[in-house]
Motif scaffolding. Sequence first.
Motif, PDB file in Angstrom:
ATOM      1  N   GLY A   1       0.416  -1.421  -0.047  1.00 20.45           N
ATOM      2  CA  GLY A   1      -0.101   0.307  -0.101  1.00 20.45           C
ATOM      3  C   GLY A   1       0.933   0.895   0.006  1.00 20.45           C
ATOM      4  N   ALA A   2       1.991   1.290  -0.138  1.00 21.24           N
ATOM      5  CA  ALA A   2       3.137   2.344  -0.829  1.00 21.24           C
ATOM      6  C   ALA A   2       1.846   3.284  -1.445  1.00 21.24           C
ATOM      7  N   LEU A   3       2.921   4.766  -1.282  1.00 26.21           N
ATOM      8  CA  LEU A   3       2.739   5.447  -1.731  1.00 26.21           C
ATOM      9  C   LEU A   3       3.140   5.185  -3.170  1.00 26.21           C
ATOM     10  N   GLY A   4       4.589   4.816  -3.371  1.00 29.02           N
ATOM     11  CA  GLY A   4       5.352   4.440  -4.413  1.00 29.02           C
ATOM     12  C   GLY A   4       7.194   3.826  -4.727  1.00 29.02           C
ATOM     13  N   GLY A   5       7.406   4.123  -5.078  1.00 30.80           N
ATOM     14  CA  GLY A   5       8.926   3.784  -5.188  1.00 30.80           C
ATOM     15  C   GLY A   5      10.327   3.613  -5.596  1.00 30.80           C
ATOM     16  N   CYS A   6      11.486   3.068  -5.538  1.00 31.23           N
ATOM     17  CA  CYS A   6      11.991   3.344  -6.636  1.00 31.23           C
ATOM     18  C   CYS A   6      12.875   2.124  -5.923  1.00 31.23           C
ATOM     19  N   ALA A   7      13.676   0.999  -7.606  1.00 30.24           N
ATOM     20  CA  ALA A   7      14.946   0.297  -7.081  1.00 30.24           C
ATOM     21  C   ALA A   7      15.894   0.324  -7.819  1.00 30.24           C
ATOM     22  N   VAL A   8      16.634   0.087  -7.603  1.00 30.31           N
ATOM     23  CA  VAL A   8      18.263   0.671  -9.064  1.00 30.31           C
ATOM     24  C   VAL A   8      19.035  -0.801  -8.693  1.00 30.31           C
ATOM     25  N   VAL A   9      19.790  -1.275  -9.611  1.00 32.70           N
ATOM     26  CA  VAL A   9      20.375  -2.573  -9.782  1.00 32.70           C
ATOM     27  C   VAL A   9      21.529  -2.593 -10.191  1.00 32.70           C
TER      28      VAL A   9
END
Length: 600
Positions: A254-262
């Motif tokens: 239920g998060a507002l958004g997010g970020c993922a980096v590899v």
Amino acid sequence: MKRYNTARTDNEKASAARLRTWRNMRIGFIMLVFLLMFGVVVVRLFNLMLLNRDKLYSLAEKQHRVISTYITKRGNIFDTNGIDLAVSLEMDSIYACPYKVEDLQSEATLVSDVVSIDRDSLVRKLSSDKNFVWVKRRANPSIVSMLDEKDLDSIGYVKEDKRFYPHGNLAGAVIGFVGTDNRGLAGLEYEMDDYLRSTVSHYIAIKDASGHKLFEVDPSKAPALKNYDLTLTLDIYIQHIAERELARGVEKTGALGGCAVVMDPKTGEVLAMAGYPGYDPNRFLDSPQENWRNKAVSWNFEPGSTFKIFLAAGVLEYGVAAVDDVFDCEGGSFDVSTVKFTDHESGFGLLSVSDIITHSSNIGAVKLGLLMGSDRYYHTMSSFGFGDYTDITLPGEEKGMISDPSVWNEVDLAAASFGHGLSVTPLQLIAATAAIANGGELMKPYIVKEIGTGDESIFTAEPEVTRRVISEETANLVMEMMERVVREGTGTEAVVEGFRVAGKTGTAQIFDPATGTYSDTEYNSSFVGVIPADDPKLVILVVLEQPKTSIYGGDVAAPVFSAIAASTMYYLGEYPEYLYARGDTLTSPDGEGREPVVLP
């Protein structure tokens, strides 16, 4: 005595006089005729060369000169495997040559009806003194066909490219988009526009009476008109994995958004850069502008407890404390000046430096920070790259905020010890973690791998060591602490079967500028990890914005890390052989990706 005929002589004289008079009259008449003819020529020349010069010059141009248009194709963008991320499709654009317009009103009405554009605006264009004006860029083929049937001399067509993004939302915030003039407006399309952009060139060709071109240049050979393709370090398959798992994590929590980096810690190559929610560059106007932002470089957030690994690195590097040195964590509550600091659990007693990181004790971190001091801690953070730009080739990069230690008091230092009172970007955080995984050397992160054409390359990126941040010995000790975090501490949800995983959880209260205090209900949760810990190939960062199911990074962000790591290692062909027998068939952890693999 000789006598003369005087009468005859007088007659002869009179006749000669008349002859001379007649001759003079004829000469005068002829001269007058010549003068009149010369006057007519002068008047005609005056009329041609001065009064009607522009009109006649225009007629001559129509007969003997033709303006041709050449437009280079905007450069493509590829992933590291050569797969198209942004391409240009040829479409007809309609233009007009105002000097060729014979009947302004009728031609404007005809063209505006066919093309469905404002007639008054078209009249103004066709009335201009320009040689070339656009009527409709990248027109529908049916419109071009209908207008072509009207056979207007003033209308022409030129092939122009339309930008297309074959994979829709995939890496949208990284790639960006272009406007109607084919100029980059966001992402790499904007940042690298000088290399990618298509160029319009108008040139004159001479034609004979039959309309055949006699002299013509080839503008495609002009160096100034060259444009280039980009090859990125992004891997479309890893990017897909990161975006898919991030979206699942955001929706599940239920998060507002997010970020993922590899990232590859040994080179600094960015293999994936995902943000949620994203947008489709093909239809960027359908999404709010907030979604256009690349969170990996533009999101300033307080990192929370992920920052404790850099505190530990500084403590060990400066010799402030050893791994096994023990600190009293005061049962989870400790006052610094007039401010009370607490732990996330009921509290800890005696913990070693390694235990402080494993169990993510805020009180332990505060005591380490106070022991280390402002100057040494600030120098450690700066060395890891915090508070400065990474200079990656992406627009909108923020540099975070770390205030000068000269203005810190004990409370500021205590808060900074567990990642509060300062801000970082996701890219800074993963690059600094990669430095620990890379034996203490900070690599410059990069996403553009090559710039060039099929025939030549004008730029090829090479891994670049920014500086050595900590010794290899210190880096190895911190990696061991991070392994304990996953094995027995706050990050057990990050486990990937068959691999040694190192990482750190982060939970940070969000500061509310309106009240000047930290929220008791809103948190950013994160996990940054390394896989395999014994031979690092990937560093993966996951940050979730205000999750609802749990505030702890170990509960919400660590499982997303695990899913990304497991699928990516399978895609890379990295299989923990000791878990399988020869001949076993392996399938992707999520059932997607490569075909099942049979171990030899």
